[in-house]
Write a protein that holds these residues in place. Structure first.
Motif, short mmCIF file in Angstrom:
data_model
loop_
_atom_site.label_atom_id
_atom_site.label_comp_id
_atom_site.label_asym_id
_atom_site.label_seq_id
_atom_site.Cartn_x
_atom_site.Cartn_y
_atom_site.Cartn_z
N GLN A 238 0.84 -1.20 0.00
CA GLN A 238 0.00 0.00 0.00
C GLN A 238 0.88 1.24 0.00
OE1 GLN A 238 -2.39 -0.29 3.54
NE2 GLN A 238 -0.64 -0.51 4.90
N GLY A 239 0.22 2.41 -0.18
CA GLY A 239 0.94 3.69 -0.14
C GLY A 239 1.89 3.91 -1.31
N PHE A 240 1.64 3.22 -2.43
CA PHE A 240 2.48 3.31 -3.63
C PHE A 240 3.91 2.87 -3.34
CE2 PHE A 240 4.13 5.59 -7.56
CZ PHE A 240 3.44 4.79 -8.45
N ASN A 241 4.08 2.02 -2.31
CA ASN A 241 5.41 1.46 -2.05
C ASN A 241 5.81 0.51 -3.18
OD1 ASN A 241 6.74 2.46 0.34
ND2 ASN A 241 4.94 1.72 1.48
N LYS A 242 7.09 0.21 -3.23
CA LYS A 242 7.65 -0.48 -4.38
C LYS A 242 7.76 -1.98 -4.16
CE LYS A 242 7.98 3.74 -5.63
NZ LYS A 242 6.77 4.32 -6.21
N VAL A 243 7.66 -2.71 -5.27
CA VAL A 243 7.82 -4.16 -5.29
C VAL A 243 8.99 -4.48 -6.22
CG1 VAL A 243 6.76 -6.38 -5.87
CG2 VAL A 243 5.34 -4.50 -4.96
N ILE A 244 10.03 -5.10 -5.68
CA ILE A 244 11.20 -5.48 -6.46
C ILE A 244 11.09 -6.95 -6.83
CG2 ILE A 244 13.73 -5.72 -6.46
CD1 ILE A 244 12.67 -2.78 -6.34
N VAL A 245 11.25 -7.25 -8.11
CA VAL A 245 11.15 -8.63 -8.58
C VAL A 245 12.51 -9.15 -9.01
CG1 VAL A 245 10.00 -10.21 -10.17
CG2 VAL A 245 8.82 -8.13 -9.42
N ASN A 246 12.91 -10.28 -8.44
CA ASN A 246 14.14 -10.96 -8.87
C ASN A 246 13.79 -11.91 -10.02
OD1 ASN A 246 16.52 -10.49 -6.74
ND2 ASN A 246 14.56 -10.45 -5.65
N ALA A 247 14.68 -11.99 -11.01
CA ALA A 247 14.41 -12.86 -12.16
C ALA A 247 15.69 -13.10 -12.94
CB ALA A 247 13.36 -12.22 -13.07
N VAL A 248 15.83 -14.35 -13.42
CA VAL A 248 16.95 -14.69 -14.29
C VAL A 248 16.48 -15.41 -15.56
CG1 VAL A 248 18.64 -14.84 -12.42
CG2 VAL A 248 17.41 -16.91 -13.14
N ASP A 249 15.18 -15.70 -15.64
CA ASP A 249 14.65 -16.39 -16.82
C ASP A 249 13.17 -16.04 -16.98
OD1 ASP A 249 14.56 -17.96 -19.04
OD2 ASP A 249 15.20 -19.81 -18.05
N TYR A 250 12.64 -16.34 -18.16
CA TYR A 250 11.25 -16.01 -18.43
C TYR A 250 10.28 -16.76 -17.52
CZ TYR A 250 11.71 -12.77 -22.27
OH TYR A 250 11.97 -11.64 -23.01
N VAL A 251 10.67 -17.93 -17.03
CA VAL A 251 9.78 -18.66 -16.14
C VAL A 251 9.52 -17.85 -14.87
CG1 VAL A 251 11.56 -20.00 -14.90
CG2 VAL A 251 9.26 -20.95 -15.20
N ASP A 252 10.49 -17.06 -14.44
CA ASP A 252 10.31 -16.21 -13.26
C ASP A 252 9.27 -15.11 -13.53
OD1 ASP A 252 12.41 -17.67 -11.99
OD2 ASP A 252 13.87 -16.43 -13.06
N VAL A 253 9.30 -14.59 -14.75
CA VAL A 253 8.31 -13.57 -15.14
C VAL A 253 6.91 -14.19 -15.15
CG1 VAL A 253 7.76 -11.79 -16.83
CG2 VAL A 253 10.12 -12.59 -16.62
N LYS A 254 6.83 -15.40 -15.65
CA LYS A 254 5.53 -16.07 -15.74
C LYS A 254 4.93 -16.30 -14.35
CE LYS A 254 6.61 -18.44 -20.08
NZ LYS A 254 6.93 -19.74 -20.73
N ILE A 255 5.76 -16.79 -13.42
CA ILE A 255 5.26 -17.08 -12.06
C ILE A 255 4.83 -15.79 -11.37
CG2 ILE A 255 5.95 -17.94 -9.78
CD1 ILE A 255 7.86 -19.89 -11.40
N LEU A 256 5.63 -14.74 -11.52
CA LEU A 256 5.27 -13.45 -10.92
C LEU A 256 3.99 -12.91 -11.54
CD1 LEU A 256 5.54 -10.08 -11.14
CD2 LEU A 256 5.93 -11.21 -8.96
N THR A 257 3.83 -13.07 -12.86
CA THR A 257 2.63 -12.58 -13.55
C THR A 257 1.38 -13.29 -13.05
OG1 THR A 257 3.91 -11.99 -15.52
CG2 THR A 257 1.54 -12.26 -15.82
N ILE A 258 1.48 -14.57 -12.79
CA ILE A 258 0.32 -15.31 -12.23
C ILE A 258 -0.13 -14.66 -10.92
CG2 ILE A 258 -0.42 -17.50 -11.21
CD1 ILE A 258 1.64 -18.86 -13.18
N ALA A 259 0.83 -14.40 -10.04
CA ALA A 259 0.49 -13.79 -8.74
C ALA A 259 -0.04 -12.37 -8.92
CB ALA A 259 1.73 -13.79 -7.84
N LEU A 260 0.56 -11.63 -9.84
CA LEU A 260 0.11 -10.26 -10.10
C LEU A 260 -1.34 -10.23 -10.59
CD1 LEU A 260 3.05 -8.41 -11.90
CD2 LEU A 260 1.77 -7.56 -9.94
N VAL A 261 -1.63 -11.07 -11.55
CA VAL A 261 -2.98 -11.11 -12.11
C VAL A 261 -3.99 -11.52 -11.03
CG1 VAL A 261 -4.48 -12.28 -13.79
CG2 VAL A 261 -2.21 -11.48 -14.48
N LYS A 262 -3.62 -12.48 -10.19
CA LYS A 262 -4.49 -12.88 -9.08
C LYS A 262 -4.77 -11.69 -8.16
CE LYS A 262 -3.42 -17.83 -8.55
NZ LYS A 262 -4.81 -18.33 -8.52
#
Length: 479
Positions: A238-262
């Motif tokens: 909340q409060g427009f605080n930041k979310v940092i995402v660690n990633a080294v491959d596209y599978v990491d983007v996919k997993i994060l996107t699932i949680a984001l969309v949820k």
């Protein structure tokens, strides 16, 4: 403990990260995206942000008319080229206010929810946090939306940009070098010191947002497929605080996107500052092989191609030197330092254009490159240097603008260079991204309204590829 200023051996880092079954991930992602009924608008601060996608529209203005066309497209995502990395802070603020207001106006008209992604440089340069703050404030003023947080996601595999242990790295050969230790961090306009992304946020926001209050999504969570845990982290922001995402491959983007969309389906709203990887996954863009000459050049032509090299980063200069080994290319150095002598500068522009026309029409491919030494006026002359660089950029653009002969293809090297040539030189209003000619190197097919309709326009980022990549791309086009 990992120090944020130490380089690491890439294979050691990658080998230490647990694997995950990507087939399982793909199945979950597909289900999650089916009813994610939001229009995704990607604001690209230079034309290189389409380096992971294909068959997606790019609009070069942000008028209500263009945004309406984007909203009415069947595809869930479209891009708007802002070229803001080449704008002043005032110009950037004005542009982003207009964009946000127009997006809200069109969204209300069609009763359509939307997501805005601010696509920025994977080496952390650009008008940050200005752009996302202006977007947030304008949207919240004009619409019934309250942004809970901002997702920072600079991972870009094709360019060798990885985030591990919250530290952002740029790969050089076998090493991962912290971004703050690279030449990109020393950028005259957009420089920074911190490689730890929480600390980078604190640095760029002048302490308004702190590393301590930042949410971190770790690779351990991602590779453990802890989708519920990540979703709960996102729901707590909340409060427009930041979310940092660690990633080294596209599978990491996919997993994060699932949680984001949820999280977004539950009602959370996020602003995004990301490199090009997230747009591909959240936009549901399929994988596609590298483009062939046959796909790019449907019309036969006896004319030569045109390559314009403007970027001054070290990698571009190395790639230019490798390109010079090609015997089928004629090279023209454009002495841009003559900008200090207006009459001689005008003569130099005319010389370059006349030589280009003669060579291209005779079937020769031409490479025009700006003088490799930067124009340095000395201390406290940033504003004067910027004004001169705009004049130089206009001169480079005029090469395409005034060209009377149609090249077989055009390659532009450098983000600002490729933007100016696309928008001002080729007069593109809407282009379609055909795909990539090499990893991370996108190709536009220009619209019917442009100076050369249907031409293959290769947008080659200044900071992508090995020393051979520019030569290899041109050889594909010239075989």
């Amino acid at each position: 403990m990992i120090k944020s200023n130490e380089k690491r051996v890439a294979k050691d880092v990658f080998n230490s990260i647990p694997s995950v079954d990507e087939n399982v991930v793909n199945e979950i992602l597909q289900k999650e995206l089916v009813d994610f009924n939001k229009k995704i608008i990607v604001l690209d601060d230079d034309p290189t942000g389409v380096q992971t996608i294909h068959d997606i529209s790019v609009y070069t203005d942000w008028s209500v008319d263009s945004i309406t066309k984007g909203f009415l497209e069947e595809k869930s995502m479209f891009f708007i080229l802002t070229n803001s990395r080449g704008l002043t802070e005032d110009e950037t603020e004005k542009a982003h206010k207009e964009i946000a207001a127009n997006v809200v106006e069109v969204a209300k008209k069609y009763n359509k929810e939307f997501v805005i992604i601010s696509r920025g440089d994977s080496t952390l340069r650009g008008h940050y946090p200005l752009e996302t703050e202006v977007l947030k404030d304008t949207v919240e003023t004009d619409a019934d939306i309250k942004f809970d947080g901002e997702v920072i996601f600079p991972f870009f595999k094709e360019g060798g940009r990885f985030t591990v242990d919250n530290i952002h790295y740029v790969q050089y050969d076998e090493y991962l070098v912290p971004a703050g230790e690279t030449e990109f961090a020393k950028d005259r306009t957009f420089g920074y010191e911190r490689s730890h992304l929480g600390e980078w946020v604190e640095e760029k926001s002048n302490g308004q947002f702190t590393a301590e209050n930042t949410t971190y999504i770790s690779l351990q969570q991602i590779r453990a497929l802890d989708i519920d845990g990540i979703t709960n982290q996102l729901l707590a922001v909340q409060g427009f605080n930041k979310v940092i995402v660690n990633a080294v491959d596209y599978v990491d983007v996919k997993i994060l996107t699932i949680a984001l969309v949820k999280a977004m389906k539950i009602g959370k709203d996020f602003m995004f500052r990301s490199a090009a990887a997230l747009t591909k996954i959240i936009g549901g863009v399929s994988d596609k092989g590298l483009l062939t000459k046959e796909e790019l050049m449907k019309e036969k032509s006896e004319n030569g191609g045109l390559i314009i090299v403007g970027s001054h980063v070290k990698k571009t200069t190395e790639q230019l030197e490798e390109l010079k080994t090609c015997s089928f290319i004629e090279f023209i150095e454009f002495n841009c330092h003559l900008v200090l002598e207006p009459d001689r500068f005008k003569e130099e522009i005319n010389r370059v254009i006349e030589t280009c026309e003669s060579l291209i029409s005779s079937g020769k491919t031409v490479a025009v490159y700006t003088k490799r030494e930067r124009l340095d006026l000395g201390e406290n002359k940033k504003k004067e240097e910027l004004m001169l660089s705009v004049k130089i950029s206009d001169a480079v653009t005029s090469i395409v603008q005034r060209l009377k002969v149609r090249p077989n293809y055009i390659v532009a090297k450098g983000g600002i260079t490729s933007s100016d040539i696309g928008v001002k030189g080729l007069e593109v209003k809407r282009a379609t991204v055909a795909g990539q000619i090499k990893p991370g190197i996108p190709v536009w097919v220009t619209g019917t309204e442009s100076k050369f309709p249907g031409i293959a326009y290769v947008i080659f980022p200044g900071n992508v590829g090995t020393k051979d990549t520019l030569r290899e791309a041109v050889e594909i086009l010239s075989r």
